[in-house]
Design a protein around this motif. Structure first.
Motif, PDB file in Angstrom:
ATOM      1  N   GLN A  45       0.403  -1.400  -0.129  1.00 29.70           N
ATOM      2  CA  GLN A  45      -0.001  -0.136   0.110  1.00 29.70           C
ATOM      3  C   GLN A  45       0.472   1.042  -0.289  1.00 29.70           C
ATOM      4  OE1 GLN A  45      -3.103   0.925   3.047  1.00 29.70           O
ATOM      5  NE2 GLN A  45      -4.003   2.119   2.234  1.00 29.70           N
ATOM      6  N   GLU A  58       3.834   0.250   2.906  1.00 25.06           N
ATOM      7  CA  GLU A  58       3.525  -0.469   3.402  1.00 25.06           C
ATOM      8  C   GLU A  58       3.564  -1.783   3.294  1.00 25.06           C
ATOM      9  OE1 GLU A  58       0.727  -0.029   6.803  1.00 25.06           O
ATOM     10  OE2 GLU A  58       1.365  -1.301   8.059  1.00 25.06           O
ATOM     11  N   LEU A  61       0.092  -8.327   4.935  1.00 25.63           N
ATOM     12  CA  LEU A  61       0.474 -10.349   4.245  1.00 25.63           C
ATOM     13  C   LEU A  61      -1.153 -10.453   4.118  1.00 25.63           C
ATOM     14  CD1 LEU A  61       2.294 -13.142   4.861  1.00 25.63           C
ATOM     15  CD2 LEU A  61       1.144 -12.508   6.660  1.00 25.63           C
ATOM     16  N   ARG A  62      -1.090 -11.124   3.218  1.00 28.97           N
ATOM     17  CA  ARG A  62      -2.464 -12.306   2.557  1.00 28.97           C
ATOM     18  C   ARG A  62      -2.095 -13.299   2.119  1.00 28.97           C
ATOM     19  NH1 ARG A  62      -3.661  -7.426   4.016  1.00 28.97           N
ATOM     20  NH2 ARG A  62      -4.673  -6.203   3.038  1.00 28.97           N
ATOM     21  N   ASN A 118       5.516  -5.033   9.375  1.00 28.77           N
ATOM     22  CA  ASN A 118       4.363  -4.794  10.459  1.00 28.77           C
ATOM     23  C   ASN A 118       5.797  -5.990  11.416  1.00 28.77           C
ATOM     24  OD1 ASN A 118       2.118  -2.832  10.475  1.00 28.77           O
ATOM     25  ND2 ASN A 118       2.068  -4.271   8.375  1.00 28.77           N
ATOM     26  N   ASP A 180       2.832   1.564  15.053  1.00 28.64           N
ATOM     27  CA  ASP A 180       2.249   1.703  14.707  1.00 28.64           C
ATOM     28  C   ASP A 180       0.296   1.846  14.957  1.00 28.64           C
ATOM     29  OD1 ASP A 180       0.327   1.142  12.484  1.00 28.64           O
ATOM     30  OD2 ASP A 180       1.166  -1.332  12.235  1.00 28.64           O
ATOM     31  N   ASP A 181      -0.557   2.226  14.619  1.00 27.67           N
ATOM     32  CA  ASP A 181      -1.661   2.476  15.219  1.00 27.67           C
ATOM     33  C   ASP A 181      -1.545   3.385  16.736  1.00 27.67           C
ATOM     34  OD1 ASP A 181      -2.089   0.591  14.135  1.00 27.67           O
ATOM     35  OD2 ASP A 181      -2.000  -1.405  15.164  1.00 27.67           O
ATOM     36  N   ARG A 204      -5.899   4.824  12.422  1.00 26.91           N
ATOM     37  CA  ARG A 204      -6.737   4.831  11.645  1.00 26.91           C
ATOM     38  C   ARG A 204      -8.624   5.977  11.930  1.00 26.91           C
ATOM     39  NH1 ARG A 204      -7.962   0.519   9.180  1.00 26.91           N
ATOM     40  NH2 ARG A 204      -9.744  -0.873  10.037  1.00 26.91           N
ATOM     41  N   GLU A 240      -8.951   8.365   4.063  1.00 27.19           N
ATOM     42  CA  GLU A 240     -10.341   7.738   2.342  1.00 27.19           C
ATOM     43  C   GLU A 240     -10.932   8.662   2.188  1.00 27.19           C
ATOM     44  OE1 GLU A 240     -12.747   5.613   4.791  1.00 27.19           O
ATOM     45  OE2 GLU A 240     -11.741   3.562   5.250  1.00 27.19           O
ATOM     46  N   PHE A 259      -7.239   4.301   1.849  1.00 29.95           N
ATOM     47  CA  PHE A 259      -7.364   4.260   0.423  1.00 29.95           C
ATOM     48  C   PHE A 259      -7.718   5.858  -0.424  1.00 29.95           C
ATOM     49  CE2 PHE A 259     -10.315   0.792   3.088  1.00 29.95           C
ATOM     50  CZ  PHE A 259      -8.650  -0.001   3.087  1.00 29.95           C
TER      51      PHE A 259
HETATM   52  P1  C2E Z   1      -1.981  -2.284  10.168  1.00 29.07           P
HETATM   53  O1  C2E Z   1      -0.543  -1.998  10.057  1.00 29.07           O
HETATM   54  O2  C2E Z   1      -2.138  -0.855  11.049  1.00 29.07           O
HETATM   55  O3  C2E Z   1      -1.921  -1.907   8.813  1.00 29.07           O
HETATM   56  C1  C2E Z   1      -3.542  -0.594   8.102  1.00 29.07           C
HETATM   57  C2  C2E Z   1      -4.109  -2.126   7.540  1.00 29.07           C
HETATM   58  O4  C2E Z   1      -5.484  -0.677   7.409  1.00 29.07           O
HETATM   59  C3  C2E Z   1      -4.340  -2.636   6.738  1.00 29.07           C
HETATM   60  O5  C2E Z   1      -5.286  -3.712   6.533  1.00 29.07           O
HETATM   61  C4  C2E Z   1      -5.040  -1.625   5.999  1.00 29.07           C
HETATM   62  O6  C2E Z   1      -5.137  -2.611   4.510  1.00 29.07           O
HETATM   63  C5  C2E Z   1      -5.686  -1.491   6.298  1.00 29.07           C
HETATM   64  N1  C2E Z   1      -5.986   0.295   5.574  1.00 29.07           N
HETATM   65  C6  C2E Z   1      -5.369   0.784   4.874  1.00 29.07           C
HETATM   66  N2  C2E Z   1      -5.782   2.774   4.465  1.00 29.07           N
HETATM   67  C7  C2E Z   1      -6.984   2.120   4.917  1.00 29.07           C
HETATM   68  C8  C2E Z   1      -8.101   2.592   4.735  1.00 29.07           C
HETATM   69  O7  C2E Z   1      -7.895   3.762   4.054  1.00 29.07           O
HETATM   70  N3  C2E Z   1      -9.063   2.613   5.485  1.00 29.07           N
HETATM   71  C9  C2E Z   1      -9.176   1.330   6.366  1.00 29.07           C
HETATM   72  N4  C2E Z   1     -10.556   1.330   6.586  1.00 29.07           N
HETATM   73  N5  C2E Z   1      -8.292   0.932   6.528  1.00 29.07           N
HETATM   74  C10 C2E Z   1      -7.456   0.943   4.947  1.00 29.07           C
HETATM   75  P2  C2E Z   1      -4.783  -5.496   6.943  1.00 29.07           P
HETATM   76  O8  C2E Z   1      -4.008  -5.707   5.074  1.00 29.07           O
HETATM   77  O9  C2E Z   1      -6.006  -5.876   6.767  1.00 29.07           O
HETATM   78  O10 C2E Z   1      -4.051  -5.479   7.909  1.00 29.07           O
HETATM   79  C11 C2E Z   1      -4.687  -5.399   9.228  1.00 29.07           C
HETATM   80  C12 C2E Z   1      -3.668  -5.815  10.526  1.00 29.07           C
HETATM   81  O11 C2E Z   1      -2.335  -7.041  10.124  1.00 29.07           O
HETATM   82  C13 C2E Z   1      -2.460  -4.625  10.232  1.00 29.07           C
HETATM   83  O12 C2E Z   1      -2.790  -3.284  10.619  1.00 29.07           O
HETATM   84  C14 C2E Z   1      -0.789  -5.014  11.096  1.00 29.07           C
HETATM   85  O13 C2E Z   1      -1.317  -5.349  12.394  1.00 29.07           O
HETATM   86  C15 C2E Z   1      -1.201  -6.839  11.008  1.00 29.07           C
HETATM   87  N6  C2E Z   1      -0.589  -7.004   9.406  1.00 29.07           N
HETATM   88  C16 C2E Z   1      -0.567  -7.302   8.248  1.00 29.07           C
HETATM   89  N7  C2E Z   1       0.464  -7.695   7.998  1.00 29.07           N
HETATM   90  C17 C2E Z   1       0.908  -8.149   9.193  1.00 29.07           C
HETATM   91  C18 C2E Z   1       2.804  -8.811   8.514  1.00 29.07           C
HETATM   92  O14 C2E Z   1       3.536  -8.521   8.176  1.00 29.07           O
HETATM   93  N8  C2E Z   1       3.087  -8.943  10.061  1.00 29.07           N
HETATM   94  C19 C2E Z   1       2.228  -9.105  11.439  1.00 29.07           C
HETATM   95  N9  C2E Z   1       3.017  -9.058  12.282  1.00 29.07           N
HETATM   96  N10 C2E Z   1       1.112  -8.247  11.289  1.00 29.07           N
HETATM   97  C20 C2E Z   1       0.571  -7.935  10.047  1.00 29.07           C
END
Ligand code: C2E
Ligand code: MG
Ligand code: MG
Ligand code: MG
Length: 291
Positions: A45, A58, A61-62, A118, A180-181, A204, A240, A259
């Protein structure tokens, strides 16, 4: 009758718990297989600076599940955490991210980008975490300053000293850290000053509320100012709308992600978008006219 009902309820609960347990055990086994079968994928992203340029991405992971399709990290990361698989998964993520950075190294446009990864609390807590990062960076021969590690406040709840020591070792090698967050955890402002951070990522939820009312707008402005006062680069997550972007820009926010600028996409899609933006920039087309 009461005791019959109670027994039935307890049995029902146990049944549901056992079903859930078997389902999860199945999924854990599948996740182990997924790593062997190359079913994990990093989506990217874009992250944008206040001039509107893409400065990096950033990695998110999927799990490309053969039957379920793309599974979101919120579903399988907690499973990986519970089953002790997270350091393994995290190791894969780090390797794949470094491999991507290495593939960008000779490209005039892509080589300028950073990649944020992350890192979960349990992965960071493994005793050889810092060495494994340094080894991976060295193995792929990447510029350490291109790699950013995103930690959440949960990493820091534990004993501060070893966390700071680990971070310092990586920071000394040129690797940068983002928190983060930010704002959702047990924040203590005193630890913020003690950590060798580069960046603060505003959660966010604050960004989302910022255009709802004056209080929320004031809150986000103050968080940004606080990050700036601490000498950190402030990034807003989950942008957004144009209105949110405008408010954040006006508040002195340095970087943006959300987004509004781009969703997480497969690596090739991200690379093509960055190259297209660079061609536009070279042609002197103003940012506002770019799509
Ligand atoms: P995060 O690190 O805070 O990543 C941002 C999340 O917000 C991502 O969700 C992203 O798709 C989403 N996002 C980005 N822009 C927007 C927006 O404008 N609106 C909304 N509603 N959402 C947005 P995702 O990809 O589902 O990941 C969720 C969480 O999973 C991540 O939060 C992170 O904590 C964790 N994660 C993802 N990949 C990894 C990884 O490789 N390792 C670890 N340990 N955690 C991961
Ligand atoms: Mg993150
Ligand atoms: Mg976040
Ligand atoms: Mg998150």
């Amino acid at each position: 009758i009461n005791s019959f009902l109670a027994t039935a309820m307890v049995c029902g609960c146990i049944y549901v718990i056992r079903l859930e347990f078997t389902r999860q055990k199945g999924m854990v086994r599948e996740l182990q297989q997924a790593m062997r079968n190359d079913e994990l994928e990093l989506f990217l992203q874009p992250q944008i600076n206040n001039a509107g340029d893409i400065i990096g991405a950033e990695a998110l992971l999927r799990w490309k599940h053969p039957q379920r399709g793309y599974v979101a990290p919120n579903v399988f990361i907690p499973l990986a955490e519970e089953s002790g698989l997270m350091p393994l998964v995290g190791g894969w993520v780090l390797k794949d991210a470094c491999r991507t950075l290495a593939s960008w190294a000779d490209d005039p446009v892509l080589s300028r980008l950073t990649l944020a990864v992350n890192v979960s609390a349990s992965q960071f807590a493994v005793s050889d975490f810092q060495q494994s990062v340094l080894d991976t960076v060295a193995f792929y021969g990447i510029e350490p300053s291109r790699l950013k590690l995103e930690l959440t406040e949960s990493v820091i709840i534990a004993d501060m000293e070893p966390v700071i020591a680990k971070m310092n070792a990586l920071r000394a090698a040129g690797i940068r850290f983002a928190l983060d967050d930010f704002g959702t955890g047990y924040s203590s402002l005193s630890y913020l000053r003690r950590l060798p951070l580069y960046q603060l990522k505003i959660d966010r939820s604050f960004v989302n509320d910022s255009t709802e009312n004056q209080h929320a707008a004031g809150l986000v402005r103050n968080i940004i100012q606080m990050g700036r006062d601490l000498g950190l680069v402030v990034l807003a997550e989950g942008v957004e709308t144009t209105a949110q972007h405008a408010l954040l820009l006006d508040s002195g926010c340095h970087e943006f992600q959300g987004f509004h600028f781009g969703r997480p996409v497969p690596r090739e899609t991200f690379e093509a978008a960055v190259q297209a933006a660079a061609v536009h920039a070279q042609a002197g087309i103003p940012q506002s006219a770019r799509s």
